[in-house]
Design a protein around this motif. Sequence first.
Motif, PDB file in Angstrom:
ATOM      1  N   SER A 116      50.438  41.508  42.542  1.00 41.61           N
ATOM      2  CA  SER A 116      49.755  42.480  42.219  1.00 41.61           C
ATOM      3  C   SER A 116      49.569  42.534  40.684  1.00 41.61           C
ATOM      4  N   ARG A 117      50.322  42.403  39.933  1.00 42.73           N
ATOM      5  CA  ARG A 117      50.604  41.538  38.188  1.00 42.73           C
ATOM      6  C   ARG A 117      49.219  40.569  38.504  1.00 42.73           C
ATOM      7  N   ALA A 118      49.344  39.581  39.247  1.00 42.53           N
ATOM      8  CA  ALA A 118      48.475  38.181  38.761  1.00 42.53           C
ATOM      9  C   ALA A 118      47.068  39.009  39.054  1.00 42.53           C
ATOM     10  N   LEU A 119      47.253  39.203  39.993  1.00 44.58           N
ATOM     11  CA  LEU A 119      45.611  40.038  40.074  1.00 44.58           C
ATOM     12  C   LEU A 119      45.354  40.736  39.002  1.00 44.58           C
ATOM     13  N   THR A 120      46.065  41.541  37.849  1.00 46.41           N
ATOM     14  CA  THR A 120      46.306  41.954  37.086  1.00 46.41           C
ATOM     15  C   THR A 120      45.144  41.266  35.843  1.00 46.41           C
ATOM     16  N   TYR A 121      46.807  39.954  36.149  1.00 47.98           N
ATOM     17  CA  TYR A 121      45.730  39.332  34.836  1.00 47.98           C
ATOM     18  C   TYR A 121      44.677  38.471  35.421  1.00 47.98           C
ATOM     19  N   PHE A 122      44.106  38.077  35.909  1.00 47.07           N
ATOM     20  CA  PHE A 122      42.685  37.780  36.703  1.00 47.07           C
ATOM     21  C   PHE A 122      41.664  38.814  36.855  1.00 47.07           C
ATOM     22  N   GLU A 123      41.772  39.585  36.930  1.00 49.32           N
ATOM     23  CA  GLU A 123      41.053  40.685  36.913  1.00 49.32           C
ATOM     24  C   GLU A 123      41.225  41.919  36.304  1.00 49.32           C
ATOM     25  N   PRO A 124      41.440  42.087  34.478  1.00 48.07           N
ATOM     26  CA  PRO A 124      41.760  43.245  34.692  1.00 48.07           C
ATOM     27  C   PRO A 124      41.752  44.966  34.971  1.00 48.07           C
ATOM     28  N   ASP A 125      39.916  44.290  35.359  1.00 50.90           N
ATOM     29  CA  ASP A 125      39.915  46.115  36.227  1.00 50.90           C
ATOM     30  C   ASP A 125      40.505  46.827  36.780  1.00 50.90           C
ATOM     31  N   LEU A 126      40.997  45.373  37.174  1.00 48.17           N
ATOM     32  CA  LEU A 126      42.009  46.316  39.069  1.00 48.17           C
ATOM     33  C   LEU A 126      43.292  46.924  38.651  1.00 48.17           C
TER      34      LEU A 126
END
Length: 162
Positions: A116-126
């Motif tokens: 979840s944290r890595a997803l927010t770093y990859f796509e901050p809109d998520l």
Amino acid sequence: MSGTQVRSLADLKEVAAAVVAEVAAPKREAKRDAQGRSYATGRRKNAVARVWIKPGKGEIIVNGRKVTEYFARPVLRMLLTQPFLVADRYNQFDVFCTVKGGGLSGQAGAVRHGISRALTYFEPDLRGILKVAGFLTRDSRVVERKKYGKAKARRSFQFSKR
């Protein structure tokens, strides 16, 4: 802002909402390394997971093994895919992670937190979607320590009258 006339509570509410909207949401930038991956750390109970994600076909590798080998129970594998399903990114990212400490349940929770944290770093809109779903919050519940004079943390020894 300074030229706006505030004559009622409704006007004040509108002005405050506009100011909060300007200040509250800073624009976040994507954090990626030279290979185009995002890295994050996830934690749950005593488990710590280091997670890297990159665009791909949806493969998940945990400690050098496929996810079906490492997490044999379907419930644990379901935990790992939840952030992708909520963010509508299922089978769009490859995940490589190493996880240490704790048991399988804690490790699965740590990997989910890391994904979840890595997803927010990859796509901050998520970030908003994952935050509302509760995946960015570290689950701080841990095992309660054993106390002296007790069989376990709270369980007493059997009482005998005679």
